[in-house]
Enzyme design. Sequence first.
Site, short mmCIF file in Angstrom:
data_model
loop_
_atom_site.label_atom_id
_atom_site.label_comp_id
_atom_site.label_asym_id
_atom_site.label_seq_id
_atom_site.Cartn_x
_atom_site.Cartn_y
_atom_site.Cartn_z
N ASP A 1 1.03 -0.89 0.18
CA ASP A 1 -0.17 -0.01 -0.03
C ASP A 1 0.67 1.18 0.18
O ASP A 1 1.60 1.78 -1.26
CB ASP A 1 -0.81 0.04 1.24
CG ASP A 1 -1.67 1.01 1.36
OD1 ASP A 1 -2.24 1.95 0.18
OD2 ASP A 1 -2.49 0.74 2.31
N ARG B 1 -10.27 -12.83 5.29
CA ARG B 1 -9.40 -13.07 4.72
C ARG B 1 -9.52 -14.63 4.24
O ARG B 1 -8.72 -15.54 3.23
CB ARG B 1 -8.35 -13.86 6.28
CG ARG B 1 -8.10 -12.67 6.88
CD ARG B 1 -6.38 -13.10 7.67
NE ARG B 1 -6.45 -12.30 8.75
CZ ARG B 1 -5.63 -10.87 8.82
NH1 ARG B 1 -5.37 -10.94 7.87
NH2 ARG B 1 -6.11 -10.12 10.04
P1 IMP Z 1 1.96 -0.44 3.77
O1 IMP Z 1 2.60 -0.90 4.57
O2 IMP Z 1 1.54 0.68 3.72
O3 IMP Z 1 3.00 -1.09 2.56
O4 IMP Z 1 0.67 -1.72 4.17
C1 IMP Z 1 0.76 -3.46 3.94
C2 IMP Z 1 -0.18 -3.72 5.13
O5 IMP Z 1 -0.66 -2.71 5.28
C3 IMP Z 1 -0.83 -4.99 4.32
O6 IMP Z 1 0.03 -6.39 4.62
C4 IMP Z 1 -1.68 -5.27 4.77
O7 IMP Z 1 -2.34 -5.53 5.85
C5 IMP Z 1 -2.67 -3.35 5.46
N1 IMP Z 1 -3.24 -3.15 3.71
C6 IMP Z 1 -3.34 -2.48 3.32
N2 IMP Z 1 -4.15 -2.20 1.94
C7 IMP Z 1 -4.82 -2.76 2.45
C8 IMP Z 1 -5.75 -3.24 1.83
O8 IMP Z 1 -6.84 -2.38 0.80
N3 IMP Z 1 -7.14 -4.63 2.28
C9 IMP Z 1 -6.87 -5.11 3.40
N4 IMP Z 1 -5.13 -4.58 4.14
C10 IMP Z 1 -4.23 -3.84 3.57
#
Ligand code: IMP
Length: 185
Positions: A113, A175
């Site tokens: 994300d 999940r």
């Molecule tokens: P980042 O550190 O912002 O890249 O986010 C990564 C983590 O955020 C992922 O491993 C997910 O656990 C959670 N996450 C980010 N976007 C989503 C989504 O659209 N649905 C569910 N979990 C998300």
Amino acid sequence: MKTYTSASDHVQLHDLLFVTLLSEDQVQERVREIGAEITQAYRNKKPLFISILSGAFVFAADLIRAFGGDCEIGFVKLASYSGTRSSGDVQTVMGLEKDLQGRHLIVVEDIVDTGRTLHFFLDHLRSRQPASICTVTFLRKPDAAEFPVPIDYVGFDIEDRFVVGYGLDYDGLGRNLPGIYQRSK
Ligand code: IMP
């Protein structure tokens, strides 16, 4: 044989409605493709797949079975403590006990994300002197990127909207859905 069936193309989880983005067949076909690509690159390297918990465990389970060669798998649990600020640090709360020195690591993520989780975790891994590190994520939201992370294998690039299924949850639910569902507008 148990087959997941849904009478419609949407699911309700808690207070939110989600609609199908990727079917189970589309998910499985892409996993097979990525598994074949990684097999080409790593067949004789006995890689160590590292699955980031919790969300990536479903993808990792399918991916290692799509990998045609010897491999190992380990799991890490990460947490981000952001306090009141938007940029939090990511810490390993359950780590790998294995010696990573000289190993070929394949980090498996469910979704990238902002990139914060992988960015910090890759820093940690580099300090453990592996032979190589590559990254694979099932989903990526390019428009949400805030941290630079090299991703070697991507299942699908998707728009910046909340998704569930195939390991991803909304407040604990979703999940177990075999496809990917996107929050309804
Ligand atoms: P980042 O550190 O912002 O890249 O986010 C990564 C983590 O955020 C992922 O491993 C997910 O656990 C959670 N996450 C980010 N976007 C989503 C989504 O659209 N649905 C569910 N979990 C998300």
